[in-house]
Design a protein around this motif. Structure first.
Motif, PDB file in Angstrom:
ATOM      1  N   ARG A 148      -7.017  -2.267   1.572  1.00 33.72           N
ATOM      2  CA  ARG A 148      -8.501  -1.306   0.322  1.00 33.72           C
ATOM      3  C   ARG A 148      -9.051  -2.547   0.206  1.00 33.72           C
ATOM      4  O   ARG A 148      -9.000  -2.472  -1.403  1.00 33.72           O
ATOM      5  N   GLY A 149      -9.333  -3.638   0.204  1.00 33.16           N
ATOM      6  CA  GLY A 149     -10.413  -4.730  -0.069  1.00 33.16           C
ATOM      7  C   GLY A 149      -9.783  -5.220  -1.227  1.00 33.16           C
ATOM      8  O   GLY A 149     -10.356  -5.726  -1.535  1.00 33.16           O
ATOM      9  N   ARG A 150      -8.728  -5.730  -1.333  1.00 28.40           N
ATOM     10  CA  ARG A 150      -7.668  -6.559  -1.816  1.00 28.40           C
ATOM     11  C   ARG A 150      -7.134  -8.128  -1.251  1.00 28.40           C
ATOM     12  O   ARG A 150      -7.358  -8.356  -0.455  1.00 28.40           O
ATOM     13  N   THR A 151      -6.849  -8.727  -2.118  1.00 33.84           N
ATOM     14  CA  THR A 151      -6.716 -10.025  -2.003  1.00 33.84           C
ATOM     15  C   THR A 151      -5.050 -10.188  -2.242  1.00 33.84           C
ATOM     16  O   THR A 151      -4.375  -9.211  -2.692  1.00 33.84           O
ATOM     17  N   SER A 152      -4.833 -11.694  -2.029  1.00 28.97           N
ATOM     18  CA  SER A 152      -3.583 -11.438  -1.706  1.00 28.97           C
ATOM     19  C   SER A 152      -2.887 -11.490  -2.991  1.00 28.97           C
ATOM     20  O   SER A 152      -1.748 -10.972  -3.762  1.00 28.97           O
ATOM     21  N   GLU A 153      -3.552 -12.494  -3.704  1.00 30.08           N
ATOM     22  CA  GLU A 153      -3.280 -12.531  -5.027  1.00 30.08           C
ATOM     23  C   GLU A 153      -3.199 -11.318  -6.057  1.00 30.08           C
ATOM     24  O   GLU A 153      -2.527 -11.280  -7.198  1.00 30.08           O
ATOM     25  N   GLN A 154      -4.780 -10.431  -5.875  1.00 36.50           N
ATOM     26  CA  GLN A 154      -4.552  -9.364  -6.227  1.00 36.50           C
ATOM     27  C   GLN A 154      -2.827  -8.276  -6.258  1.00 36.50           C
ATOM     28  O   GLN A 154      -2.363  -7.394  -6.824  1.00 36.50           O
ATOM     29  N   VAL A 155      -2.322  -8.245  -5.211  1.00 35.79           N
ATOM     30  CA  VAL A 155      -1.420  -7.388  -4.131  1.00 35.79           C
ATOM     31  C   VAL A 155      -0.795  -7.818  -4.887  1.00 35.79           C
ATOM     32  O   VAL A 155       0.673  -6.874  -5.695  1.00 35.79           O
ATOM     33  N   ILE A 156      -0.150  -8.819  -4.771  1.00 36.43           N
ATOM     34  CA  ILE A 156       0.743  -9.735  -5.246  1.00 36.43           C
ATOM     35  C   ILE A 156       1.141  -9.362  -7.340  1.00 36.43           C
ATOM     36  O   ILE A 156       2.116  -8.989  -7.691  1.00 36.43           O
ATOM     37  N   GLN A 157      -0.385  -9.489  -7.240  1.00 37.26           N
ATOM     38  CA  GLN A 157       0.216  -9.382  -8.643  1.00 37.26           C
ATOM     39  C   GLN A 157       0.272  -8.213  -9.313  1.00 37.26           C
ATOM     40  O   GLN A 157       1.072  -7.079 -10.128  1.00 37.26           O
ATOM     41  N   GLN A 158      -0.197  -6.947  -9.263  1.00 36.81           N
ATOM     42  CA  GLN A 158       0.108  -5.313  -9.068  1.00 36.81           C
ATOM     43  C   GLN A 158       0.659  -5.108  -8.801  1.00 36.81           C
ATOM     44  O   GLN A 158       1.904  -4.581  -9.478  1.00 36.81           O
ATOM     45  N   TYR A 159       2.545  -5.398  -7.259  1.00 32.38           N
ATOM     46  CA  TYR A 159       3.350  -5.352  -7.301  1.00 32.38           C
ATOM     47  C   TYR A 159       4.179  -5.595  -8.144  1.00 32.38           C
ATOM     48  O   TYR A 159       5.181  -5.038  -8.820  1.00 32.38           O
ATOM     49  N   LEU A 160       4.074  -7.144  -8.931  1.00 31.33           N
ATOM     50  CA  LEU A 160       4.918  -7.204  -9.649  1.00 31.33           C
ATOM     51  C   LEU A 160       5.202  -6.875 -11.495  1.00 31.33           C
ATOM     52  O   LEU A 160       5.770  -6.874 -11.821  1.00 31.33           O
ATOM     53  N   THR A 161       3.924  -6.391 -11.500  1.00 34.27           N
ATOM     54  CA  THR A 161       3.782  -6.212 -12.942  1.00 34.27           C
ATOM     55  C   THR A 161       3.955  -4.539 -12.609  1.00 34.27           C
ATOM     56  O   THR A 161       4.018  -3.667 -13.571  1.00 34.27           O
ATOM     57  N   LYS A 162       3.502  -4.306 -11.800  1.00 35.08           N
ATOM     58  CA  LYS A 162       3.143  -2.957 -11.639  1.00 35.08           C
ATOM     59  C   LYS A 162       4.234  -1.879 -10.460  1.00 35.08           C
ATOM     60  O   LYS A 162       5.596  -0.551 -10.824  1.00 35.08           O
ATOM     61  N   THR A 163       4.096  -2.493  -9.367  1.00 36.68           N
ATOM     62  CA  THR A 163       4.995  -1.301  -8.411  1.00 36.68           C
ATOM     63  C   THR A 163       6.243  -1.293  -7.980  1.00 36.68           C
ATOM     64  O   THR A 163       6.985  -0.628  -7.881  1.00 36.68           O
ATOM     65  N   ARG A 164       7.137  -2.696  -8.357  1.00 40.70           N
ATOM     66  CA  ARG A 164       7.904  -3.350  -8.835  1.00 40.70           C
ATOM     67  C   ARG A 164       9.097  -2.409 -10.584  1.00 40.70           C
ATOM     68  O   ARG A 164       9.982  -1.988  -9.785  1.00 40.70           O
TER      69      ARG A 164
END
Length: 206
Positions: A148-164
């Protein structure tokens, strides 16, 4: 063909829903069709890519549920539907569509499907894959970087602020609507066999 039945497979992001559905489909491809709720994220041509990347795709409002329900009803009426196709790289629908033909069993893949009353009312059977969140996050980081063309930082940020947060607000509570809760996909073939026994009559045993 009799009226097709719908099986919802829900659970957290990267819990193994798609893997389980694909495994079940491989066992009976002639009798099953797959509908992916992710393809029903809204069209976003009017929004620049950098803004699309910041949207909350784990909230129910991100998906066009009315269109998904319309297509489920049409499939239950043995009609062919043209599902949207979604690109996670572009965060937008593609111009092409996906032809889905009705089969005796429709497998619906979607993390939020059990949270939506208008969707779960169409299910003959519902399954929730209850994979621990730390495993889901590890899988999601690997998947989103690779496909999906993401960086690990982007994935973690999205996870902490939205996904979780959305998991605790919408997805976890939806577990109570599941007919079957699977702790993980470690015993995927055993669960497939259990489902096959339940679905006798919908699957040709010859």
């Amino acid at each position: 063909m009799d009226t097709p039945i719908i099986i919802i497979v829900a659970g957290p992001s990267a819990s193994g829903k798609t893997h389980f559905i694909e495994r079940l489909f491989q066992r009976h491809p002639g009798f099953m069709a797959i509908v992916c709720a992710d393809n029903y994220y809204y069209q976003q041509d009017h929004i620049p890519l950098h803004q699309r990347l910041t949207k909350n795709y784990d909230h129910p409002d991100a998906i066009e549920w009315s269109l998904l329900e319309k297509h489920l009803i049409q499939l239950k009426q043995n009609q062919i539907v043209q599902s949207p196709k979604y690109s996670f790289v572009k965060c937008n629908r593609l111009e092409t569509t996906l032809t889905i033909k009705p089969k005796p069993i429709i497998l619906l893949d979607g993390l939020l499907c059990l949270a939506m009353p208008n969707i779960r009312q169409h299910a003959h059977l519902s399954l929730y894959i209850d994979t621990p969140l730390d495993i889901c996050l590890t899988r999601r980081i690997k998947r989103d970087i690779a496909t999906r063309g993401r960086t690990s930082e982007q994935v973690i940020q999205q996870y902490l602020t939205k996904t979780r947060p959305m998991y605790y607000q919408h997805i976890l509570p939806s577990r109570e609507h599941a007919d079957l809760i699977m702790p993980s996909t470690d015993h995927i073939d055993k669960v497939c066999v259990l489902l096959e026994k339940h679905l006798v009559g919908y699957i040709d045993q010859e």
